[in-house]
Design a protein around this motif. Structure first.
Motif, PDB file in Angstrom:
ATOM      1  N   LEU A 189       0.945  -1.149  -0.141  1.00  0.00           N
ATOM      2  CA  LEU A 189      -0.095  -0.123  -0.093  1.00  0.00           C
ATOM      3  C   LEU A 189       0.988   1.031   0.083  1.00  0.00           C
ATOM      4  CD1 LEU A 189      -3.351   0.463   2.338  1.00  0.00           C
ATOM      5  CD2 LEU A 189      -1.297   2.444   2.223  1.00  0.00           C
ATOM      6  N   VAL A 190       0.459   2.161  -0.883  1.00  0.00           N
ATOM      7  CA  VAL A 190       1.262   3.573  -0.648  1.00  0.00           C
ATOM      8  C   VAL A 190       0.389   4.570   0.098  1.00  0.00           C
ATOM      9  CG1 VAL A 190       2.227   5.445  -2.068  1.00  0.00           C
ATOM     10  CG2 VAL A 190       2.306   2.855  -2.840  1.00  0.00           C
ATOM     11  N   ALA A 191       0.959   5.259   0.917  1.00  0.00           N
ATOM     12  CA  ALA A 191       0.369   6.286   1.700  1.00  0.00           C
ATOM     13  C   ALA A 191       1.036   7.617   1.301  1.00  0.00           C
ATOM     14  CB  ALA A 191       0.471   6.012   2.995  1.00  0.00           C
ATOM     15  N   MET A 192       0.225   8.653   0.797  1.00  0.00           N
ATOM     16  CA  MET A 192       0.798  10.143   0.583  1.00  0.00           C
ATOM     17  C   MET A 192       0.071  10.808   1.495  1.00  0.00           C
ATOM     18  SD  MET A 192       0.757  10.411  -3.756  1.00  0.00           S
ATOM     19  CE  MET A 192       0.940  12.136  -3.631  1.00  0.00           C
ATOM     20  N   VAL A 193       1.040  11.630   2.443  1.00  0.00           N
ATOM     21  CA  VAL A 193       0.377  12.578   3.587  1.00  0.00           C
ATOM     22  C   VAL A 193       0.613  13.605   3.304  1.00  0.00           C
ATOM     23  CG1 VAL A 193       0.109  10.357   5.093  1.00  0.00           C
ATOM     24  CG2 VAL A 193       2.513  11.619   4.736  1.00  0.00           C
TER      25      VAL A 193
END
Length: 383
Positions: A189-193
């Motif tokens: 999973l990729v999380a862009m914050v």
């Protein structure tokens, strides 16, 4: 406007101090003082133009002024830091018992010596910082033990990226490099914050397009940062969803493996309050099964206070840039519970990435850019 006024005040104070130490204290002829004063005035105008013009005339037209303006900002900052540190030995040396006839010459010698040290140290520091900022981000890896996490999720990898800051300096090539590096970590999973861009979709949409090529089993999820609200957050949300990214606006979604789940939630940035789009962690988690873990995307680390109260197991944040320019991280630490890395607030893990880009000067000192892969591990509940 308030931010701009504060920035202009800081710029004025820094220039006044540097002028005092590098011009007034070392010059003994009116011609030199006039030349030094004019040079600093021109550089001050250049810096202000770099702060203001991109929003007035557009990013493309402002590129020619942004590079020199922001680089001077970094040099100015380190001139200020070095000269400030040298105030103590100067003060001691100036008070050392000597014949009065030598007092003036000694003060001039010390002033010029400090000026030479600052004039060498500041550009050297900025040069090294440019190399750090413009190089490929570090890839960091951490294992985070999560209570109530089902063993089927052991080894689940979340790639965390934040503060990409596309703008007049960082463009499409920067995004392409980040996408390639993230994909090489093979995340689940990729999380862009937050803080993707410092400009509108019209100006920077082309630079963001490579994000459509991010590959992970569960997809890419994002939340807003404060800079999204300065750049037209609704347009950016629409654009990122068009590119295949999933927006978490004060909501959650289950991540499932082998019939077991954990909740992935996301909230808007605190700046959203000014745009009727404030964060709501309670609303994001309302109705969830509290026997399963919750991972929260929240741009600013300070939001962990509410996350801990809501029973979040892990919060992923950015915003701080790790301080970006040492020793500025001490100032950042006054406003945020953590500046960089993995820490814990009550029962909630907090991870803060340094970010993959930079704001303002293309310089990073003591806070290299990074992409982080967090590997989840199940942990027993200690009663």
């Amino acid at each position: 406007m308030v931010f701009l006024l504060i920035a202009l005040l800081v710029v004025a104070v820094l220039h006044a101090y540097v002028w005092k130490r590098l011009v007034l204290d070392v010059a003994r002829t009116p011609r030199f003082r006039k030349a030094g004063t004019i040079a600093l005035a021109v550089l001050a105008v250049l810096l202000v133009a770099a702060l203001v013009l991109p929003r007035r005339i557009g990013i493309d037209a402002a590129r020619w002024i942004v590079w020199p303006g922001y680089l001077w900002f970094a040099v100015l900052f380190y001139l200020f830091v070095v000269l400030l540190v040298l105030e103590i030995p100067r003060l001691v040396a100036n008070r050392w018992p000597k014949a009065k006839a030598t007092d003036e010459s000694r003060r001039l010698f010390l002033a010029r010596g400090a000026a030479v040290v600052a004039a060498v140290a500041a550009p050297a520091t900025v040069g090294a910082g440019m190399v750090s900022a413009l190089s490929a981000p570090d890839v960091k890896r951490f294992t985070v033990p999560i209570r109530r996490l089902d063993p089927s999720f052991a080894g689940f990898r979340i790639a965390v990226v934040s503060d990409i800051h596309l703008g007049p300096i960082l463009g499409r090539a920067h995004t392409e490099r980040l996408v390639r590096m993230i994909n090489e970590t093979q995340p689940d999973l990729v999380a862009m914050v937050g803080d993707l861009a410092d400009g509108t979709v019209e100006e920077l949409g082309h630079a963001a397009e490579p994000l459509r090529d991010l590959v992970s089993r569960e997809g890419t999820f994002f939340v807003t940062g404060n800079h999204e609200y300065y750049s037209g957050h609704q347009q950016w949300i629409t654009e990122l969803e068009r590119l295949g990214l999933h927006y978490l606006r004060n909501t959650r979604t289950p991540i499932t493996r082998a019939g077991k789940t954990f909740d992935l939630a996301g909230i808007t940035d605190v700046t959203g309050k000014q745009f009727d789009d404030g964060p709501d962690v309670v609303g994001a988690l309302r109705g969830r099964d509290e026997t399963t873990p919750a991972v929260l995307l929240a741009h600013q680390p300070v939001q962990v206070t509410d996350a801990a109260r809501a029973g979040v197991d892990l919060q992923l944040s950015g915003h701080t840039h790790g301080g970006q320019l040492y020793p500025f991280h001490h100032v950042v630490g006054l406003a945020q519970p953590a500046v960089s890395g993995l820490s814990k607030v009550d029962d909630t893990w907090l991870y803060v990435t340094n970010g993959a880009g930079f704001w303002g000067p293309p310089v990073r000192v003591g806070a290299a850019p990074d992409i982080t892969v967090l590997e989840l591990a199940s942990a027993p509940i200690i009663r």
